[in-house]
Scaffold this motif. Sequence first.
Motif, short mmCIF file in Angstrom:
data_model
loop_
_atom_site.label_atom_id
_atom_site.label_comp_id
_atom_site.label_asym_id
_atom_site.label_seq_id
_atom_site.Cartn_x
_atom_site.Cartn_y
_atom_site.Cartn_z
N ALA A 21 0.82 -1.22 0.00
CA ALA A 21 0.00 0.00 0.00
C ALA A 21 0.85 1.26 0.00
N ASP A 22 2.06 1.17 0.56
CA ASP A 22 2.90 2.36 0.62
C ASP A 22 3.41 2.80 -0.74
N LEU A 23 3.41 1.85 -1.72
CA LEU A 23 3.88 2.20 -3.05
C LEU A 23 2.76 2.74 -3.93
N GLY A 24 1.58 2.23 -3.77
CA GLY A 24 0.45 2.70 -4.57
C GLY A 24 0.54 2.31 -6.04
N LEU A 25 1.20 1.22 -6.37
CA LEU A 25 1.30 0.78 -7.76
C LEU A 25 -0.04 0.24 -8.24
N ARG A 26 -0.28 0.42 -9.55
CA ARG A 26 -1.56 -0.02 -10.13
C ARG A 26 -1.30 -0.67 -11.48
N LEU A 90 6.77 -3.74 -16.75
CA LEU A 90 7.20 -2.37 -16.99
C LEU A 90 6.48 -1.46 -16.02
N GLY A 91 7.25 -0.65 -15.30
CA GLY A 91 6.68 0.35 -14.40
C GLY A 91 6.87 1.74 -15.01
N ALA A 104 -1.04 4.63 -26.21
CA ALA A 104 -0.41 3.70 -27.15
C ALA A 104 0.49 2.70 -26.41
N LEU A 105 1.09 3.13 -25.29
CA LEU A 105 1.92 2.22 -24.50
C LEU A 105 1.05 1.17 -23.81
N VAL A 106 -0.10 1.61 -23.33
CA VAL A 106 -1.04 0.67 -22.69
C VAL A 106 -1.47 -0.39 -23.71
N LEU A 116 1.91 -3.90 -17.19
CA LEU A 116 2.26 -2.48 -17.13
C LEU A 116 1.74 -1.90 -15.82
N LEU A 117 2.64 -1.31 -15.03
CA LEU A 117 2.27 -0.74 -13.75
C LEU A 117 2.38 0.78 -13.81
#
Length: 494
Positions: A21-26, A90-91, A104-106, A116-117
């Motif tokens: 949770a501290d990173l908040g990556l999605r 890939l972040g 386009a990257l998505v 993809l994060l």
Amino acid sequence: MPDPTVPPTPPVPLDALLARADLGLRRIAGPADPAVVVHWAHTSEMADPYPYLLGGELLLSAGVHIPDGAGAGYFDAYVSRIVAAGGAALGFGVAPVHDTVPGALVEACEMHGLPLLEVPPRTTFSAVARALWQLMAQARTAELRRVTEAQQSLATAAARPDPVPAVLQQLARRLGGRAVLYGPEGTPIAGAGPDPGAEARTALAKLAEVVRPSGPSGQEPSDARPSSASDTVAGVRLVAHALGNGEGFVLGTAAPQRDAGDHTIASVAAVLLSLLTGERHGGSGADRSSALVRLLLGAAPAEVAPLLGGDRWRVVCGRPDGRAAPDPVAASALGAALGSSLVDVAGEVVRVLVPDGRTVERVPGWTLGVSAAAAPRDWPAADAQASRALARARATRTPLLRHGDRPALTDLVPPHDADAHARALLAPIERSPALVDTLRTWLSLHGSWDRTAVALDVHRNTVRQRIARCAALLDTDLDDPDVRMELWFALRTR
């Protein structure tokens, strides 16, 4: 070179990083596959990162390399090169260059199946890398703990009376699969764990032949074959290890998955099985052979004892608990636990010659009798001592009994013989507990009437009458010290 006994650092599931949770990556593109793992993090703003990737990376980029007006072709080439290099994910950092992840990257990541994060502005790439290393350290600690526990359980299993099945059972449990020991002819001689199925079973047997030290004709040199081989069949990971005793035994494992420490665990089991299935040597084979030849040609044991590694030895007699008779492998395991290769299976008893300087301790699953240290000329007497100690140990349900260097009278008489003698000697007074108790107490107090009366809480004249009655029924002279000694031995036996 890395230590082969230490498991490699296990990778971290991508989902574990997303759960921080501290990173908040999605995750905004690519498969949501729990099997995706990350081995390390790498930051790069190269338009073509391929030359700088080893595989398994979480590649972090803020999109500095993206030219103005870049279209789908640029992103397709960029993502395809990451996938070709074996990148795990890939972040993409939002800000300071891009406010959002380019569409386009998505699309390119979705098309190529690359997770993809989205990295939020408040999360630095350093924080992502640090979190990944923290998760890897935790995973490595857990894996080392698992491997250590497995090594201990395998070593304990190898000391049991049925060591080969016990080691295979522990290995199968630790790997979560099947473990099989193949004999020199290629036939499975022991196994443990669930059956992986006919296809995997057949493939594992063929894999065992790949690593067997000699080919079917027996002409191929052992160094021409690998020591281990692996394959995957029907979703099952198969591994075969040639045991190091050079006698053609092979260990095979079949497990649904292969964790980082599994190779280390299987290697430990292979070493133990090599010792259990091969001939153990306390000294060189030439020395043992020389000792045997000299004995057969008439040499005295004292002359050949130095070839075996010492002048004074103890004889240990052992019987496995709960089994009718030990087999040669179980006997070899007992010798290994006691630190000696001089082992003999004599019916239901295993005899081991142990150097005097080595301490004999309890061995789980065995009942042991230990002789006093003896020179070679006294080994037959030491064998008798160990045999009597074993008989007493089994009668008293004691795991280990030692014959003292100063033997007692009870050490010299087998328990069943002593019991029979006591029954016959005390039969005339056996039906009168008062007489038996009085005689025992009187003898223990060296014939003192007053002390015996106090101990039994009776009058001293009662003691005199009972002792006189004992003398009459036993038809013996209780003033004779030899008679007293014999009666005391009998009363202590009963």
